[in-house]
Design a protein around this motif. Structure first.
Motif, PDB file in Angstrom:
ATOM      1  N   ASP A   1      13.496  -0.564 -10.363  1.00 56.47           N
ATOM      2  CA  ASP A   1      14.343   0.357  -9.602  1.00 56.47           C
ATOM      3  C   ASP A   1      15.004   1.407 -10.486  1.00 56.47           C
ATOM      4  O   ASP A   1      15.470   2.435  -9.981  1.00 56.47           O
ATOM      5  CB  ASP A   1      15.426  -0.426  -8.852  1.00 56.47           C
ATOM      6  N   ASN A   2      15.078   1.136 -11.784  1.00 52.31           N
ATOM      7  CA  ASN A   2      15.740   2.069 -12.689  1.00 52.31           C
ATOM      8  C   ASN A   2      14.856   3.237 -13.117  1.00 52.31           C
ATOM      9  O   ASN A   2      15.324   4.143 -13.811  1.00 52.31           O
ATOM     10  CB  ASN A   2      16.223   1.338 -13.946  1.00 52.31           C
ATOM     11  N   PHE A   3      13.563   3.210 -12.717  1.00 50.52           N
ATOM     12  CA  PHE A   3      12.632   4.237 -13.199  1.00 50.52           C
ATOM     13  C   PHE A   3      11.816   4.797 -12.048  1.00 50.52           C
ATOM     14  O   PHE A   3      11.488   4.098 -11.091  1.00 50.52           O
ATOM     15  CB  PHE A   3      11.691   3.654 -14.265  1.00 50.52           C
ATOM     16  N   THR A   4      11.499   6.070 -12.159  1.00 50.64           N
ATOM     17  CA  THR A   4      10.632   6.718 -11.181  1.00 50.64           C
ATOM     18  C   THR A   4       9.180   6.593 -11.645  1.00 50.64           C
ATOM     19  O   THR A   4       8.900   6.016 -12.696  1.00 50.64           O
ATOM     20  CB  THR A   4      10.985   8.212 -11.049  1.00 50.64           C
ATOM     21  N   THR A   5       8.271   7.151 -10.878  1.00 45.86           N
ATOM     22  CA  THR A   5       6.855   7.164 -11.275  1.00 45.86           C
ATOM     23  C   THR A   5       6.504   8.414 -12.068  1.00 45.86           C
ATOM     24  O   THR A   5       5.357   8.587 -12.481  1.00 45.86           O
ATOM     25  CB  THR A   5       5.952   7.094 -10.032  1.00 45.86           C
ATOM     26  N   TYR A   6       7.490   9.289 -12.290  1.00 42.26           N
ATOM     27  CA  TYR A   6       7.263  10.492 -13.075  1.00 42.26           C
ATOM     28  C   TYR A   6       7.417  10.176 -14.568  1.00 42.26           C
ATOM     29  O   TYR A   6       8.194   9.287 -14.946  1.00 42.26           O
ATOM     30  CB  TYR A   6       8.246  11.597 -12.675  1.00 42.26           C
TER      31      TYR A   6
ATOM     32  N   GLU B   1      14.055   8.068 -15.940  1.00 46.35           N
ATOM     33  CA  GLU B   1      15.033   7.088 -15.459  1.00 46.35           C
ATOM     34  C   GLU B   1      15.668   7.541 -14.140  1.00 46.35           C
ATOM     35  O   GLU B   1      15.962   8.720 -13.944  1.00 46.35           O
ATOM     36  CB  GLU B   1      16.125   6.884 -16.512  1.00 46.35           C
ATOM     37  N   ASN B   2      15.886   6.578 -13.272  1.00 43.20           N
ATOM     38  CA  ASN B   2      16.588   6.840 -12.016  1.00 43.20           C
ATOM     39  C   ASN B   2      18.080   6.966 -12.248  1.00 43.20           C
ATOM     40  O   ASN B   2      18.762   7.781 -11.639  1.00 43.20           O
ATOM     41  CB  ASN B   2      16.340   5.705 -11.017  1.00 43.20           C
ATOM     42  N   LYS B   3      18.596   6.131 -13.142  1.00 44.00           N
ATOM     43  CA  LYS B   3      20.033   6.100 -13.405  1.00 44.00           C
ATOM     44  C   LYS B   3      20.257   6.547 -14.838  1.00 44.00           C
ATOM     45  O   LYS B   3      19.787   5.920 -15.774  1.00 44.00           O
ATOM     46  CB  LYS B   3      20.591   4.685 -13.200  1.00 44.00           C
ATOM     47  N   THR B   4      20.975   7.601 -14.992  1.00 42.35           N
ATOM     48  CA  THR B   4      21.221   8.153 -16.323  1.00 42.35           C
ATOM     49  C   THR B   4      22.642   7.907 -16.801  1.00 42.35           C
ATOM     50  O   THR B   4      23.044   8.407 -17.842  1.00 42.35           O
ATOM     51  CB  THR B   4      20.967   9.667 -16.301  1.00 42.35           C
TER      52      THR B   4
END
Length: 575
Positions: free
Chosen positions: A119-124, A103-106
């Motif tokens: 937008d809330n998640f990365t590709t990792y 998640e980008n925003k925790t």
């Protein structure tokens, strides 16, 4: 002064001739046949229950930022942006089971689907330890935390343990049935199957579950073969194929009963429903008689005579004066024996226990029988590999898995019906060969269609606009192949029993079935060959079925032949 004749000295009675007088399949045989078929229903269900009790349910990672903690939805619209996975040609997304995007925003405290955007998640990706399941199915996966790739071997090992139990139980029950009688070992197997099945449902951890799976397979493995032997030995030559095929109908319906898992999603409840009812078969001790053929082969003619009189009475048939005199002579001689003769008879009974090993040695010294039985061992192994291999490949069929499983089981009924027709019209040899060749042709054809779909060759171009039509053709060929191998399996039980002498018939069928279980252990690995070449498993099934179908033509015909009681009579078959 002549010595009184020992009961064992009376000539061996021919039970096939006796059946012509008391009825080949009268009221008595029909009642007992139904009784021995009923536990086969539960034996079939127990033999495959691990497919659902130890099956992997559909699940994905729990995404705390998006999932509702009270009622998470497995198929929510946002899943593809929060969990990695794959899309199929029909646009359906299947999420990975044990990984999710970081998640980008925790700092999101209240889960909401509106917060779940790309937008809330990365590709990792990261490993997860909480899961969301599709539906209410509960198996040992949730019970003991067996999710994810590293635990798949544990689920597969349940099946391996089951087959190991079948190997032990099939050989053991066959020998014990020849030694101590069909009836008692049959009842012991039923009760043991029921108790160990209950043990499975009450298992407290994975290891205890495996132990009960193994023990349950030991008990289950003896139910069908002994029901088959009892059924074949209680009827006349013209009814043998009917008795074996109808028993298989019960087995197929028993397998299909597992489709009820749809209504029993908890694995413990399902296992209890399959295991408790067979306990009523304890009453069979007073209802089902011992095999008359086994009693005659063991020189227990007085007991055999009692059963034969009862059969004649229930069937409303008269016994000839000669047959009555034969049994009366036996009773008189039993009453007039001296203590020396009783001791001699005890010695004779002990010698009878060695008859099995004497017969085995005679078989091993006969090049004719060893050649026949080697062919039968190969055909049994091919049957097991192809039958179970196709069953495992059935999971590739699209749709509801419970319905698919039920249909794959029920397709065996027309397969058994085909075997019945083949047995009556073609005889045993051509029935076996024809069934295997039918499976071979359809498996090879299905392999070529699969290859055509993937490589866009001649038939692929025809189906280019309609994958549904191509899939339908593959499924149809698959089902016909399953029908063919099912027919072959039904025929080979009858064929094998008719080639074995009475004294080792049950053990001989058990040895063949045991060898087939070793073949079945290879079946789960065959589908893995598809990772190298997609149609290879089906082509392999077709090739092995072709070879087995051809070599089976070297066996003797046993249709409408007297069941061999001795090794010499078994050798004489086909001459």
């Amino acid at each position: 002064m002549s010595t009184p004749t020992s009961p064992a000295s009376v000539p061996l009675l021919d039970f096939d001739e006796i059946l012509t007088q008391i009825g080949e399949f009268g009221r008595f045989q029909r009642r007992n046949y139904l009784l021995i078929c009923l536990p086969v229903l539960f034996a079939a269900a127990n033999s495959l229950s691990y497919v659902f009790t130890a099956g992997a349910p559909t699940y994905r990672c729990l995404v705390p930022a998006c999932d509702s903690l009270e009622a998470p939805d497995y198929g929510a619209d946002w899943v593809s942006i929060a969990v990695p996975g794959r899309w199929n040609k029909q646009g359906h997304f299947t999420p990975d089971t044990c990984y999710k995007f970081v998640e980008n925003k925790t700092d999101l405290e209240i889960p909401s689907s509106e917060q779940c955007t790309a937008d809330n998640f990365t590709t990792y990706t990261e490993r997860c330890w909480q899961f969301v399941y599709d539906g209410c199915e509960r198996t040992i996966v949730q019970e003991w935390g067996l999710q994810c790739q590293e635990n798949l071997w544990k689920l597969a090992f349940v099946g391996t343990t089951h087959f190991a139990g079948l190997v032990v139980g099939t050989a053991l029950s066959g020998y014990l049935a020849d030694r101590f009688g069909r009836k008692h070992v049959f009842l012991d197997c039923i009760v043991f199957m029921a108790l160990t099945g209950v043990g499975q449902a009450l298992a407290w951890d994975y290891i205890s579950f495996l132990v009960f799976v193994f023990l349950n397979a030991v008990g289950t493995s003896g139910v069908y073969p002994l029901a088959f032997i009892i059924g074949v030995e209680m009827v006349g030559p013209r009814k043998r194929e009917m008795s074996s095929i109808v028993l298989n109908y019960f087995y197929a319906v028993g397998e299909a009963l597992l489709g009820l898992a749809f209504f029993l999603p908890n694995w413990r409840n399902l296992q209890l429903v399959l295991s408790l009812p067979p306990l009523v078969c304890v009453g069979y001790f007073w209802l089902v008689p011992e095999s008359v053929r086994w009693l005659l082969a063991r020189d227990r003619r007085e007991q055999a005579g009692t059963i034969i009189r009862k059969v004649a009475k229930v069937n409303r048939r008269d016994i000839s004066v000669e047959l009555m005199a034969s049994f009366k002579q036996q009773e008189l001689e039993a009453q007039g024996v001296t203590s020396e003769e009783i001791a001699a008879d005890i010695t004779l009974v002990e010698q009878k226990d060695d008859q099995i090993w004497v017969a085995v040695k005679q078989v091993l010294s006969s090049h004719i029988l060893m050649g026949r039985y080697a062919i039968m061992l190969f055909v049994w192994a091919v049957n097991a590999i192809v039958y179970y291999g196709l069953s495992l490949n059935a999971t590739s069929l699209s749709g509801n898995k419970y319905l698919n499983f039920t249909l794959v089981c029920l397709v065996e009924i027309p397969g058994y019906s085909l075997a019945w027709v083949f047995l009556r019209r073609l005889g045993r040899r051509w029935a076996l060969s024809g069934s295997l060749l039918l499976c071979s042709v359809t498996c090879v054809a299905s392999g070529f269609v699969t290859m055509a779909q993937s490589e866009w060759i001649w038939i692929g171009a025809f189906f280019k606009k309609s994958w549904i039509c191509a899939n339908w053709l593959v499924v149809s060929l698959f089902l016909i192949g399953k029908l063919g191998i099912t027919s072959s399996f039904a025929v080979i039980y009858t064929y094998t029993a008719e080639m074995m002498p009475t004294v080792i018939r049950s053990g001989g069928v058990g040895v063949m079935s045991t060898f087939a279980r070793f073949g079945a252990m290879l079946a789960p690995f065959v589908p893995l060959l598809a990772s190298y070449y997609e149609p290879l498993p089906l082509l392999l099934f077709g090739a092995t079925s072709l070879v087995a179908g051809l070599v089976s033509l070297l066996l003797p015909e046993t249709f409408h032949k007297k069941l061999p009681d001795t090794v010499e009579e078994a050798i004489a078959l086909g001459k």
